[in-house]
Enzyme design. Structure first.
Site, PDB file in Angstrom:
ATOM      1  N   CYS A 126      51.715  22.511  38.435  1.00  0.00           N
ATOM      2  CA  CYS A 126      52.416  21.537  37.597  1.00  0.00           C
ATOM      3  C   CYS A 126      51.515  20.860  36.577  1.00  0.00           C
ATOM      4  O   CYS A 126      52.004  20.223  35.641  1.00  0.00           O
ATOM      5  CB  CYS A 126      53.099  20.493  38.464  1.00  0.00           C
ATOM      6  SG  CYS A 126      54.189  21.203  39.722  1.00  0.00           S
ATOM      7  N   HIS A 254      54.491  14.850  34.173  1.00  0.00           N
ATOM      8  CA  HIS A 254      55.174  15.953  34.848  1.00  0.00           C
ATOM      9  C   HIS A 254      56.420  15.421  35.517  1.00  0.00           C
ATOM     10  O   HIS A 254      56.406  14.365  36.171  1.00  0.00           O
ATOM     11  CB  HIS A 254      54.243  16.588  35.873  1.00  0.00           C
ATOM     12  CG  HIS A 254      54.942  17.462  36.863  1.00  0.00           C
ATOM     13  ND1 HIS A 254      55.802  18.458  36.483  1.00  0.00           N
ATOM     14  CD2 HIS A 254      54.923  17.453  38.233  1.00  0.00           C
ATOM     15  CE1 HIS A 254      56.284  19.041  37.571  1.00  0.00           C
ATOM     16  NE2 HIS A 254      55.766  18.445  38.643  1.00  0.00           N
ATOM     17  N   ASN A 288      62.656  19.940  38.463  1.00  0.00           N
ATOM     18  CA  ASN A 288      61.205  20.089  38.409  1.00  0.00           C
ATOM     19  C   ASN A 288      60.892  21.534  38.031  1.00  0.00           C
ATOM     20  O   ASN A 288      61.112  22.452  38.820  1.00  0.00           O
ATOM     21  CB  ASN A 288      60.604  19.742  39.776  1.00  0.00           C
ATOM     22  CG  ASN A 288      59.092  19.869  39.831  1.00  0.00           C
ATOM     23  OD1 ASN A 288      58.486  20.571  39.034  1.00  0.00           O
ATOM     24  ND2 ASN A 288      58.486  19.196  40.801  1.00  0.00           N
TER      25      ASN A 288
END
Length: 332
Positions: A126, A254, A288
């Protein structure tokens, strides 16, 4: 007889790097919390309260990671006002390629029409996109590259246990990209220094497990780590760029969890960031998407008029590894 010492030629070096354009790509299929509740024990309210997600995009089995990456990369090149022939390096940040060989970058470059570039993949999960922007900036400053296409792309749906409600509600698919070019003068520099690191002692907190071949995450461990460690990293990135927290127009972390995003933004405001600092919340409708989440969020905010040319953006990625990275950039 001693050999005469040779002197090697050096290439011209740019004073720094700047962003030239952005692009993104997502699958058409929208999967809501109610859709997932038909398979696992969950509810729309439970998911919203736990991670802040309302819906996410999931690719079909015929859509490849490199398809989404090429689409996002092509859009970024067009947005930058350059042609594929101007790009000399392609970097794909990803942790979800179906096979290690061949890499994504060379395939993506070929699909876009970039001829014979330096092409490599980078896996920092990520944090990958921020790592990629940092590497691109350093390549340009060193004279190894002039125009770099950086793509964050993930097809996380291939790596999920769809019966594990702790992960299948979170992750999604997509790609985002940016073109990084040389700054002609120091006044043109638009990519600040990279602040990065890792916490390998927590590497087991996010991992692939067998036999499901699915992502496993120690949610509370990651939550506690992110809500305490990420704000200081973000503040260091601001300091390294020679700025103050109040100089930041947009915070783009993120998109891991809406509660993490809000907690870190709150700490930045306590440290001096403005009350009107805009904060990316793309996770609500994108989920995500790991290395793709930051460029996806930026491109979506630009499209919505929430980011304008010249805005100062604070980017911070963090995730499996555990790896983290952040930098300040100026939006083109």
């Amino acid at each position: 007889m001693s050999r005469a010492r040779v002197s090697l030629r050096s290439v011209p070096v740019a004073p720094g790097a700047r962003l030239l354009g952005w692009g993104s790509s997502q699958p058409d299929r929208v999967v809501t919390n109610d859709d997932l509740a038909k398979r696992v024990e969950t509810t729309d309210q439970w998911v919203r309260e736990r991670v802040g997600i309302v819906s996410r995009r999931i690719a079909d089995e015929n859509t490849l990671l490199v398809d989404m990456a090429a689409d996002a990369g092509s859009k970024a090149i067009a947005d930058a006002g350059v042609s594929p022939s101007d790009v000399d390096t392609v970097l794909v940040a990803t942790c979800t390629m179906p096979n290690q060989i061949p890499n994504a970058a060379a395939q993506v470059a070929h699909r876009i029409g970039v001829d014979a570039p330096g092409a490599f993949d980078l896996n920092a999960a990520c944090a990958g996109f921020c790592y990629g922007i940092g590497v691109a900036s350093d390549l340009i400053r060193a004279g190894s590259a002039r125009t770099v296409l950086v793509i964050g792309a993930e097809k996380l749906s291939d790596w999920l246990d769809w019966d594990d409600r702790s992960t299948c509600i979170i992750f999604a698919d997509g790609a985002g990209a940016a073109v990084v070019g040389a700054a002609e003068t120091e006044q043109d520099i638009g990519v600040g220094p990279l602040v990065w690191g890792s916490a390998g002692d927590l590497s087991d907190a996010i991992r692939i497990i067998q036999p499901s071949n699915g992502i496993h995450q120690e949610g509370q461990t990651v939550f506690r780590w992110a809500t305490t460690k990420i704000a200081p990293i973000a503040l260091r990135a601001i300091e390294e760029a020679g700025l103050q927290p109040e100089d930041v127009d947009v915070f783009v972390p993120h998109q891991a969890n809406l509660r993490i995003v809000e907690a870190v933004a709150k700490r930045l405001r306590k440290a001096g960031a403005r009350a009107d600092m805009r904060v990316a919340q793309d996770i609500v409708y994108s989920g995500n998407t790991s290395s793709a989440s930051i460029p996806l969020a930026v491109d979506h905010m630009r499209s919505a008029g929430e980011i304008s040319r010249g805005d100062v953006l604070l980017l911070v990625g963090f995730g499996a590894g555990l790896s983290y990275a952040g930098q300040v950039v100026v939006c083109p």
